[in-house]
Design an enzyme around this catalytic site. Structure first.
Site, PDB file in Angstrom:
ATOM      1  CG  ASP A   1      -1.550  12.114  -2.131  1.00  0.00           C
ATOM      2  OD1 ASP A   1      -2.238  11.553  -1.257  1.00  0.00           O
ATOM      3  OD2 ASP A   1      -2.027  12.862  -3.007  1.00  0.00           O
TER       4      ASP A   1
ATOM      5  CG  ASP B   1      -0.364  13.239 -12.011  1.00  0.00           C
ATOM      6  OD1 ASP B   1      -1.322  12.454 -12.080  1.00  0.00           O
ATOM      7  OD2 ASP B   1       0.401  13.299 -11.035  1.00  0.00           O
TER       8      ASP B   1
ATOM      9  CG  ASP C   1     -10.140  15.376  -4.872  1.00  0.00           C
ATOM     10  OD1 ASP C   1     -11.292  14.920  -4.776  1.00  0.00           O
ATOM     11  OD2 ASP C   1      -9.122  14.732  -4.581  1.00  0.00           O
TER      12      ASP C   1
END
Length: 308
Positions: free
Chosen positions: A12, A242, A248
């Site tokens: 990421d 965040d 997930d």
């Protein structure tokens, strides 16, 4: 108990912004950070930190990003012996602008080596003997179908990114875990504000054994396979930093709960606590909790409410 994940492994690139851009708009980022990611790898890392026996099946490139992602998974107690190096293709990447005030994000994925994961890669011992198999759609659908067919335990599918799914795959899924937008797309319904009861109606129309709809800050909707009552499970209150990867984390925790013998209701309660804690750190894995942390917060999880 064991959990195997067949899915994507990404690196990421997190970009902190004051606000998310609109279509055609440019905004200036405050910072850029590399972090481990991929829906499959994120789920595996979450499950690994919560309990033993987690295996990852996937592909990375022969590049430094692949080195970093294998090390990150191993550091989360995930067995990576079935994550293959792929000559000629880079490790997958995801670019993620994150709004600093709210923690909301956008995600753009370049699959790279993930697109080379084959049905043969998924027909392996860790898939055959797993108590719970976790699947997503960031690798080829034929590979997802092959993994579901090879599974010996409970099959859990996150239908993301959303796409049309073959009936053959849905028939092999024991627990489908979409978010609200993915559920609407799978059901072929028009986007609209819907009550939990209306969402449950869409879920039952899919003809899947059980559906758990993740609702972000509202928690999760449990639509059981036995025709029992639909439940809305709210999460505990936390200080959100965040939200990247919270879904997930939820699915990884759900898998560990199911693999450990909890029923679906208990596993969802455990999963909403884990997902809430995951939002207190930056990035898809910065806030992933351990089992002790989740169990400490479970008393603050509200009781599940029946949906009329």
């Amino acid at each position: 108990m064991s959990v195997t994940v067949v899915g994507s492994v990404n690196e990421d690139v997190l970009i902190a912004v004051d606000r998310l851009p609109g279509r055609g708009e440019t905004v200036v980022g405050r910072s850029s950070t590399r972090a481990p990611g991929g829906k499959g790898a994120n789920q595996a890392a979450a499950a690994g930190l919560l309990g033993p026996g987690v295996h990852m099946v996937g592909r990375v490139g022969e590049d430094p990003a692949g080195d970093r992602q294998l090390a990150a998974l191993a550091g989360s107690r995930v067995n990576v012996s079935r994550v293959h190096r792929t000559p000629g293709l880079p490790t997958g990447t995801a670019t993620i602008p994150v709004e600093e005030a709210s923690g909301e994000n956008l995600i753009v994925v370049v699959p790279g080596a993930n697109d080379a994961l084959t049905p043969a890669d998924a027909d392996v011992e860790p898939v055959h003997r797993a108590d719970v198999l976790l699947l997503q759609l960031e690798v080829p659908v034929e590979t997802v179908l092959a993994a579901a067919g090879a599974a010996g335990g409970t099959v859990v599918l996150t239908p993301a990114p959303p796409r049309s799914l073959p009936r053959e795959l849905l028939d092999r899924v024991d627990v489908l875990v979409p978010n609200e937008h993915e559920l609407v797309q799978l059901a072929g319904a028009a986007p609209a504000e819907r009550t939990p009861a209306e969402l449950a109606g869409l879920a039952r129309g899919l003809g899947v054994r059980a559906v758990v709809v993740t609702l972000g800050s509202r928690g999760a909707l449990v639509v059981p396979s036995d025709g029992g009552p639909v439940l809305l499970q709210e999460p505990p209150a936390v200080g959100v930093v965040d939200t990247t990867g919270a879904g997930d984390c939820f699915t990884g925790a759900l898998a560990q709960g199911l693999a450990g013998g909890q029923d679906l209701r208990g596993a969802v309660r455990y999963a909403v606590a884990a997902a809430a804690l995951s939002t207190t750190g930056a990035g898809a894995r910065g806030g992933l909790p351990g089992d002790d942390e989740v169990r400490a917060v479970l008393p603050r999880v509200p009781p599940a409410a029946e949906v009329a």
